[in-house]
Write a protein that holds these residues in place. Structure first.
Motif, PDB file in Angstrom:
ATOM      1  N   SER A  73      70.256  53.725   3.884  1.00 48.23           N
ATOM      2  CA  SER A  73      69.571  53.152   2.887  1.00 48.23           C
ATOM      3  C   SER A  73      68.928  51.780   3.511  1.00 48.23           C
ATOM      4  O   SER A  73      68.944  51.312   4.639  1.00 48.23           O
ATOM      5  N   VAL A  74      67.666  51.498   2.822  1.00 47.99           N
ATOM      6  CA  VAL A  74      66.845  50.271   3.122  1.00 47.99           C
ATOM      7  C   VAL A  74      67.750  49.168   3.208  1.00 47.99           C
ATOM      8  O   VAL A  74      67.574  48.083   4.180  1.00 47.99           O
ATOM      9  N   GLY A  75      68.930  49.015   2.470  1.00 49.43           N
ATOM     10  CA  GLY A  75      69.678  47.871   2.235  1.00 49.43           C
ATOM     11  C   GLY A  75      70.540  47.694   3.608  1.00 49.43           C
ATOM     12  O   GLY A  75      70.799  46.809   4.034  1.00 49.43           O
ATOM     13  N   ALA A  76      70.733  48.983   4.128  1.00 50.64           N
ATOM     14  CA  ALA A  76      71.418  48.882   5.635  1.00 50.64           C
ATOM     15  C   ALA A  76      70.775  48.373   6.762  1.00 50.64           C
ATOM     16  O   ALA A  76      71.247  47.815   7.384  1.00 50.64           O
ATOM     17  N   LEU A  77      69.431  48.656   6.449  1.00 49.30           N
ATOM     18  CA  LEU A  77      68.723  47.976   7.563  1.00 49.30           C
ATOM     19  C   LEU A  77      68.326  46.577   7.134  1.00 49.30           C
ATOM     20  O   LEU A  77      68.402  45.735   8.169  1.00 49.30           O
ATOM     21  N   ALA A  78      68.404  46.136   5.956  1.00 49.87           N
ATOM     22  CA  ALA A  78      68.114  44.883   5.543  1.00 49.87           C
ATOM     23  C   ALA A  78      69.221  43.778   5.821  1.00 49.87           C
ATOM     24  O   ALA A  78      69.035  42.643   6.006  1.00 49.87           O
ATOM     25  N   PRO A  85      66.405  44.121  13.806  1.00 50.22           N
ATOM     26  CA  PRO A  85      65.041  44.724  13.736  1.00 50.22           C
ATOM     27  C   PRO A  85      64.429  44.029  15.294  1.00 50.22           C
ATOM     28  O   PRO A  85      64.833  43.449  15.980  1.00 50.22           O
ATOM     29  N   MET A  86      63.457  44.883  15.606  1.00 49.51           N
ATOM     30  CA  MET A  86      62.793  44.846  16.892  1.00 49.51           C
ATOM     31  C   MET A  86      61.409  44.529  16.985  1.00 49.51           C
ATOM     32  O   MET A  86      60.690  45.310  16.063  1.00 49.51           O
TER      33      MET A  86
END
Length: 89
Positions: A73-78, A85-86
């Motif tokens: 989910s985008v939440g897991a990335l956020a 993030p790179m």
């Protein structure tokens, strides 16, 4: 993206606040590395909204092994817990 924490993501989810703004922080082509393996780089391939998930789903492809894919989910990335993030090359 750094402004979202695990606590703020959960708080937003519990309050029912709109989560579509999370997609503004993630775009196709963005690169993330796994926190436990900084050499494992994943590239955002697709962002999809599905009815069964409050957060949009992000398809990631491993940079070194394009046959490896995962969906989160985008939440897991956020939230920054598993992925960092790179900068773009």
């Amino acid at each position: 993206m750094a402004s979202l924490t695990a606590f703020s993501s959960v708080r937003r989810w519990m309050s029912g606040e709109d989560t579509e703004t999370d997609t503004e922080n993630v775009a196709v082509g963005d690169r993330f590395c796994l926190r436990e393996r900084l050499t494992s780089v994943w590239v955002v391939r697709r962002i999809s909204s599905v009815e069964s998930s409050q957060y949009p789903l992000v398809s990631l492809r491993h940079e070194a092994y394009p046959d490896l894919e995962k969906t989160v989910s985008v939440g897991a990335l956020a939230d920054g817990i598993d992925f960092l993030p790179m900068p773009r090359p």
